[in-house]
Design a protein around this motif. Sequence first.
Motif, PDB file in Angstrom:
ATOM      1  N   GLY A 115      -4.634  24.967   6.140  1.00  0.00           N
ATOM      2  CA  GLY A 115      -3.669  25.178   6.078  1.00  0.00           C
ATOM      3  C   GLY A 115      -2.183  24.011   5.906  1.00  0.00           C
ATOM      4  N   LYS A 116      -2.650  23.142   5.442  1.00  0.00           N
ATOM      5  CA  LYS A 116      -2.328  22.192   4.408  1.00  0.00           C
ATOM      6  C   LYS A 116      -0.791  22.070   4.114  1.00  0.00           C
ATOM      7  N   SER A 117      -1.143  23.313   3.240  1.00  0.00           N
ATOM      8  CA  SER A 117      -0.212  23.815   2.275  1.00  0.00           C
ATOM      9  C   SER A 117       1.248  24.361   3.286  1.00  0.00           C
ATOM     10  N   ALA A 118       0.147  24.957   4.074  1.00  0.00           N
ATOM     11  CA  ALA A 118       1.083  26.022   4.637  1.00  0.00           C
ATOM     12  C   ALA A 118       2.175  24.792   5.998  1.00  0.00           C
ATOM     13  N   LEU A 119       1.888  24.378   6.843  1.00  0.00           N
ATOM     14  CA  LEU A 119       2.389  23.309   7.035  1.00  0.00           C
ATOM     15  C   LEU A 119       3.161  22.139   6.553  1.00  0.00           C
ATOM     16  N   PHE A 120       3.229  21.896   5.150  1.00  0.00           N
ATOM     17  CA  PHE A 120       3.923  21.490   4.376  1.00  0.00           C
ATOM     18  C   PHE A 120       5.299  22.465   3.981  1.00  0.00           C
ATOM     19  N   ASN A 121       5.376  23.845   3.991  1.00  0.00           N
ATOM     20  CA  ASN A 121       5.518  24.642   3.448  1.00  0.00           C
ATOM     21  C   ASN A 121       7.406  24.323   4.721  1.00  0.00           C
TER      22      ASN A 121
ATOM     23  N   ARG B 189      10.794  23.813   5.630  1.00  0.00           N
ATOM     24  CA  ARG B 189      11.752  25.147   5.903  1.00  0.00           C
ATOM     25  C   ARG B 189      12.073  25.989   4.607  1.00  0.00           C
ATOM     26  N   ARG B 190      11.158  25.802   3.756  1.00  0.00           N
ATOM     27  CA  ARG B 190      11.139  27.215   2.417  1.00  0.00           C
ATOM     28  C   ARG B 190       9.944  26.548   1.017  1.00  0.00           C
ATOM     29  N   ARG B 191       9.154  28.090   0.667  1.00  0.00           N
ATOM     30  CA  ARG B 191       8.338  27.609   0.774  1.00  0.00           C
ATOM     31  C   ARG B 191       8.157  27.168  -0.820  1.00  0.00           C
ATOM     32  N   LEU B 192       7.735  25.939  -0.862  1.00  0.00           N
ATOM     33  CA  LEU B 192       7.347  24.760  -1.665  1.00  0.00           C
ATOM     34  C   LEU B 192       5.476  24.998  -2.958  1.00  0.00           C
ATOM     35  N   SER B 193       5.141  24.585  -1.455  1.00  0.00           N
ATOM     36  CA  SER B 193       3.498  23.809  -2.099  1.00  0.00           C
ATOM     37  C   SER B 193       2.408  26.211  -2.078  1.00  0.00           C
ATOM     38  N   ILE B 194       2.089  25.858  -3.406  1.00  0.00           N
ATOM     39  CA  ILE B 194       1.239  27.220  -3.359  1.00  0.00           C
ATOM     40  C   ILE B 194      -0.102  26.895  -1.960  1.00  0.00           C
ATOM     41  N   VAL B 195       0.067  28.228  -1.294  1.00  0.00           N
ATOM     42  CA  VAL B 195      -1.226  27.923  -0.769  1.00  0.00           C
ATOM     43  C   VAL B 195      -2.465  29.146  -0.743  1.00  0.00           C
TER      44      VAL B 195
ATOM     45  N   THR C  79       3.192  30.481  10.082  1.00  0.00           N
ATOM     46  CA  THR C  79       3.721  31.675  10.517  1.00  0.00           C
ATOM     47  C   THR C  79       5.046  31.915  11.312  1.00  0.00           C
ATOM     48  N   HIS C  80       5.046  31.472  12.324  1.00  0.00           N
ATOM     49  CA  HIS C  80       5.715  31.529  13.238  1.00  0.00           C
ATOM     50  C   HIS C  80       6.530  30.420  13.588  1.00  0.00           C
TER      51      HIS C  80
END
Length: 483
Positions: free
Chosen positions: A19-25, A29-35, A157-158
């Motif tokens: 979940g590195k990319s999910a933490l990055f995003n 607070r925006r979807r930047l890195s692809i998960v 996620t939350h």
Amino acid sequence: MEEKTPLPVVAIVGRPNVGKSALFNAILRRRLSIVHEQSGVTRDCVASPAEFRGKRFLLVDTGGLGTWNGDKKIDLFDGMIREQVTEVLKDATCLIWVVNCLDGVTPQDEEVGAFLRKSGKPLLLCANKADNRDLVHGAPGQFAPLGVQEIFPTTCTHSHGIEALLRHLAEMLPEVPPSQEEEKPLRVAVVGRPNVGKSSLVNRLLGENRMMVSDVAGTTRDAVDLPVVLKKDGEELPITLVDTAGLRRKGQISTVVEFFSANRTELAIRSSDMVLFVLDSQEPCTTQERRIGRIIADARRPCIMLASKWDLVTKAGNNKPKLFEDFVRDRMPYMAHAPILNISSVTGYNLNSLFDRLKMVKEQMHISVPTAVFNQFLQDLLQRNPPVSVNARRFKIFYGTMVHNPPPKFVLFVNDRKLCPKNYENFLENRLRDAFFPQSGLPINLELRNRQDPVERQGARAAASGVYAQKRRLHSTPPRGRR
């Protein structure tokens, strides 16, 4: 000019699929890195400036460390990824080590921990995917064997647990003093063809009717500087708006006043920090608007395109932003770096979003991408999208570095710049923008430089030969009066 203080680098590290990319995003607070759901998929390096409670830093998402296939250990660290992450760690101020609560401590995690501790950098352990209370309460004891004192259970996620992680991170980061450049108001030129609503926009941002507005095209004749402090949610952004005269086609310039107005508008574009390019949403991409876009692109100014009078488009029942954007991108491909924002100066629609865009541009105009991070990005990109061969010779990129901002300028040292197709150079520019300056409106200036040109090499050798010959003569000739 005062040298800019580089932002401290915070690297997110860990094995694949934690979940590195999910933490990055979540931090941005925006979807930047692809998960990706698939473990071990190579991703392009992504870095972006971030801020928490006044502490600014550069957040870097790194590739997954290590591979594991059943009971068979396969080169626990992939050599290339390990080297890339090692280079990033050299510039990092702090590391966020991500593990997976659902998997617990794995052999890969133990090897990753041994690798990270060798760097000597401060570590924060993010126990990710803690989606229920049992996982949250059990995380400290579950990951205590890894030897990291600070453990933060999170669920991206939350966004649970993210703020606690960032609070502790902010305490570990140094203060970055603002430079003299950052203290100056952002100089923003408002440009467009006549009667598209430039002065109406300026008046709306000022909160008063400072600029004359009429239905007669060409009401504004001079470039007017207007200091203003934009405010949103307790934040302030000082800028200087430059309301310019509408640029007509050269054949329609009939007076000396209009001639000098056009010259001052072009000068305002080149001397501004960034440009707000106002389009008429009812009749976009006219010949004159495409010419204005070319002037902005040639001046390499950061730009945000504003589709004005969007309230009239909505009333007409043509409110389809995606179709509008596709039309503009097709007619003005050289403005692909500029985001498009639909606004209405009459109703104030979407002007709050303009504040966020301006703030983002100002932050990213002061970003310096570390050389190690940039070269990691290059290696990932070349692995996934290698250049084609030209005349049985392959274009090669040895390394690169960022030398200037704004606009962001990158120098790539290559074997022969003539071997790089134009479409591949455009591809590199677009990927650089997506990775380091997403949705900011900053154009990318990419310079391909031969690592050592034959002419320069011959000149260097000749100069060196002359120096060595002179030294030999001096040492071989005895001083006068002595034998």
